[in-house]
Design a protein around this motif. Structure first.
Motif, PDB file in Angstrom:
ATOM      1  N   SER A  17       0.834  -1.204   0.000  1.00 49.76           N
ATOM      2  CA  SER A  17       0.000   0.000   0.000  1.00 49.76           C
ATOM      3  C   SER A  17       0.865   1.250   0.000  1.00 49.76           C
ATOM      4  O   SER A  17       2.001   1.242   0.478  1.00 49.76           O
ATOM      5  CB  SER A  17      -0.895   0.018   1.246  1.00 49.76           C
ATOM      6  N   MET A  83      -3.860   3.798  -1.838  1.00 49.27           N
ATOM      7  CA  MET A  83      -3.716   2.710  -2.799  1.00 49.27           C
ATOM      8  C   MET A  83      -3.372   1.429  -2.043  1.00 49.27           C
ATOM      9  O   MET A  83      -2.384   1.400  -1.297  1.00 49.27           O
ATOM     10  CB  MET A  83      -2.620   3.040  -3.811  1.00 49.27           C
ATOM     11  N   LEU A  86      -1.580  -3.205  -4.327  1.00 48.50           N
ATOM     12  CA  LEU A  86      -0.907  -2.689  -5.509  1.00 48.50           C
ATOM     13  C   LEU A  86      -0.386  -3.816  -6.391  1.00 48.50           C
ATOM     14  O   LEU A  86       0.029  -4.878  -5.908  1.00 48.50           O
ATOM     15  CB  LEU A  86       0.228  -1.752  -5.096  1.00 48.50           C
ATOM     16  N   ASP A  90       0.333  -1.057 -11.763  1.00 49.94           N
ATOM     17  CA  ASP A  90       0.059   0.265 -11.202  1.00 49.94           C
ATOM     18  C   ASP A  90       1.285   1.171 -11.266  1.00 49.94           C
ATOM     19  O   ASP A  90       1.198   2.358 -10.940  1.00 49.94           O
ATOM     20  CB  ASP A  90      -0.388   0.152  -9.740  1.00 49.94           C
ATOM     21  N   VAL A 125       5.858  -0.562  -8.407  1.00 45.79           N
ATOM     22  CA  VAL A 125       5.409  -1.775  -7.723  1.00 45.79           C
ATOM     23  C   VAL A 125       6.191  -2.949  -8.282  1.00 45.79           C
ATOM     24  O   VAL A 125       6.107  -3.249  -9.471  1.00 45.79           O
ATOM     25  CB  VAL A 125       3.901  -1.989  -7.907  1.00 45.79           C
TER      26      VAL A 125
END
Length: 127
Positions: A17, A83, A86, A90, A125
């Motif tokens: 996150s 967010m 993930l 992303d 990510v």
């Protein structure tokens, strides 16, 4: 001078996150909707989430529904993008922008609606 500054990006593992912030100044924050966009290398900029000023209504792109949540703090002239879950897809530079149109499902991310843009923040990510 209108200013928007996105921050909070970084490197995170898949499933992790991040919370992005869009800090603004130079305009009446209460009068504007705010949108988050992102742009991956070699891709077009795409809308992610937006939030209205009048009633706080939000809209999320299908790709992030259920994982991202947009919110605003009018006292701090700041919009957040929480967010979670993930994914590597992303990965992008995330931007925030102002709009004087209601955020709704009808063309929520039409570029002509968004006038002022901030510098982006990189989100990466890893898988």
């Amino acid at each position: 001078e209108v200013q928007l500054q996105a921050s909070g990006g970084g490197l995170v593992q898949a499933g992790g996150s991040l919370r992005l912030s869009c800090t603004t100044s130079g305009f009446d924050f209460d009068d504007y909707a705010i949108g988050w966009f992102r742009q991956a290398p070699g891709e077009e900029r795409e809308g992610v989430s937006c939030i209205s000023n009048s009633d706080g209504s939000t809209y999320d792109a299908d790709s992030v529904k259920g994982r991202f949540a947009i919110s605003r703090d009018n006292a701090k002239n700041t919009v957040y993008l929480q967010m979670t879950s993930l994914k590597p897809e992303d990965t992008a530079v995330y931007y925030c922008a102002t709009a004087q149109y209601h955020c709704s499902a009808y063309t929520p991310f039409a570029r002509w609606k968004y006038r002022y843009w901030g510098q982006g923040t990189q989100v990466t990510v890893s898988s």
